[in-house]
Design a protein around this motif. Structure first.
Motif, short mmCIF file in Angstrom:
data_model
loop_
_atom_site.label_atom_id
_atom_site.label_comp_id
_atom_site.label_asym_id
_atom_site.label_seq_id
_atom_site.Cartn_x
_atom_site.Cartn_y
_atom_site.Cartn_z
N LEU A 259 0.81 -1.22 0.00
CA LEU A 259 0.00 0.00 0.00
C LEU A 259 0.85 1.27 0.00
O LEU A 259 0.57 2.19 -0.79
N TYR B 151 0.72 3.97 -3.03
CA TYR B 151 0.41 5.37 -2.72
C TYR B 151 1.51 6.29 -3.25
O TYR B 151 1.24 7.34 -3.84
N HIS C 49 0.84 9.18 -5.93
CA HIS C 49 0.83 10.53 -5.38
C HIS C 49 2.23 11.13 -5.21
O HIS C 49 2.54 12.16 -5.82
N LEU D 128 -6.46 3.58 -6.18
CA LEU D 128 -5.95 4.89 -5.78
C LEU D 128 -6.02 5.90 -6.93
O LEU D 128 -6.34 7.07 -6.73
N GLN E 225 -0.23 7.94 5.56
CA GLN E 225 -1.14 8.39 4.50
C GLN E 225 -1.75 7.20 3.75
O GLN E 225 -2.94 7.20 3.44
N ALA E 226 -0.91 6.19 3.49
CA ALA E 226 -1.39 5.03 2.75
C ALA E 226 -2.37 4.21 3.56
O ALA E 226 -3.43 3.80 3.05
N THR F 299 -6.03 5.18 3.58
CA THR F 299 -6.88 4.83 2.45
C THR F 299 -7.50 3.44 2.60
O THR F 299 -8.53 3.16 1.99
#
Length: 324
Positions: free
Chosen positions: A123, A127, A131, A158, A279-280, A283
């Motif tokens: 993940l 991410y 991003h 994503l 951050q990942a 999600t």
């Protein structure tokens, strides 16, 4: 405790279950009673080619979930019994694993240990590709090699959530194509893709291409970019020699090439890794991404897991079940 290691390079049969001493954490380290281990293509390359293997015997494995067993001196924010996911540099195929505290992450509330083992490498990598490194913008188009694998499954979701206009995948079989289209892909190409991308984009090409394969696949991905497009390389599954790219390929259309390795990030910038991981993981908690486990094996069945992944027929995420 049990551990799986290999004493020579070769096929899945070289993986052997051995008895080993239970490791203790040193300063800045954490030991974890392992529940599940994520199986990654890097494990197969280590076993067959010696990828990232400093010496033999070697114990593969890069990511786990489990409960904290003990903490070393200087470790804060982690407690014995806490549910965690961890990224390791190697050695995850075992009942107990020691990891640097900087790569051990508390599992968010509501995330089970089984699902937690799918998160540490896949993940954050996905991410970052979308991003942090890929810098995908709403309305752009994306091309993803290995769309039915663990990272590919996460990237499709994503990219769609980030507002991609179209997400194209590349896989090796029709069955994988059907699978990938359930996870954010608008169109999935089997095998050759350069002409198909041209047709799908009316000759424009894509804004972002993500490539873990290398070799000729990477060059075809580069050729599939639109003007000012970006390519991110994050692996060399093909085993081809290191590629070079320069003025003739980049200047005419203003292309950019970047790279990403989560293991290198863990070694060189652990604080950046922690931010990326937080951050990942968010999600997964908010439902943006689902990482399906498509096959599960016992620790002693590691060779079977390697055979399945090595046959290039697997989709999603493969796990080893360790806790008994």
């Amino acid at each position: 405790m049990r551990a799986v290691e290999f004493q020579e390079y070769g096929g899945p049969e070289v993986l052997k279950v051995v008895e080993a001493d239970v490791p203790e954490p040193g300063p800045g380290e954490v030991s974890v009673d392992v529940a599940y281990v994520g199986v990654n293509f890097a494990d197969l390359k280590a076993r067959s080619e010696g990828y990232r293997v400093p010496s033999l015997p070697f114990r593969p494995g890069l990511e786990i979930s489990g409960r904290v067993r003990a903490v070393g001196t200087g470790v804060t924010g982690l407690a014995v019994g806490q549910k965690v996911a961890a990224l390791t540099q190697d050695g995850a195929y075992a009942d107990v694993v020691v990891a640097d505290a900087g790569t051990v992450f508390p599992l968010p509330a509501g995330v089970a240990l089984r699902a937690g083992a799918t998160l540490p490498s896949v993940l954050p990598t996905a991410y970052a590709l979308v991003h942090t490194v890929g810098r995908l913008q709403p309305g752009e188009t994306v091309l993803v090699q290995g769309a039915a694998g663990g990272v590919g499954t996460a990237v499709g979701q994503l990219a769609k959530a980030a507002g991609a206009r179209a997400v194209y995948g590349v896989v090796s079989s029709a069955a994988k194509a059907s699978y990938a289209q359930e996870y954010g892909y608008d169109e999935v190409f089997v095998g050759e893709f350069e002409q198909a991308v041209g047709a799908a984009t009316d000759g424009r090409g894509v804004d972002l291409a993500l490539d873990p394969v290398g070799g000729e696949t990477l060059r075809a991905s580069l050729a599939s970019l639109a003007r000012f497009g970006r390519l991110v390389s994050y692996g060399n599954a093909s085993g081809e020699p290191a590629w070079t790219v320069g003025q003739p390929e980049l200047y005419p259309r203003g292309l950019s090439v970047a790279g990403f390795s989560i293991l290198t990030l863990a070694q060189t910038a652990p604080e950046e890794l922690r931010t990326l991981t937080e951050q990942a993981f968010a999600t997964a908690v908010d439902g943006t991404v689902t990482l399906p486990v498509t096959a599960e094996f016992g620790l002693e069945e590691a060779a079977q897991a390697h055979r399945l992944m090595g046959a290039r027929t697997s989709t999603g995420k493969l796990l080893l079940r360790v806790a008994r």
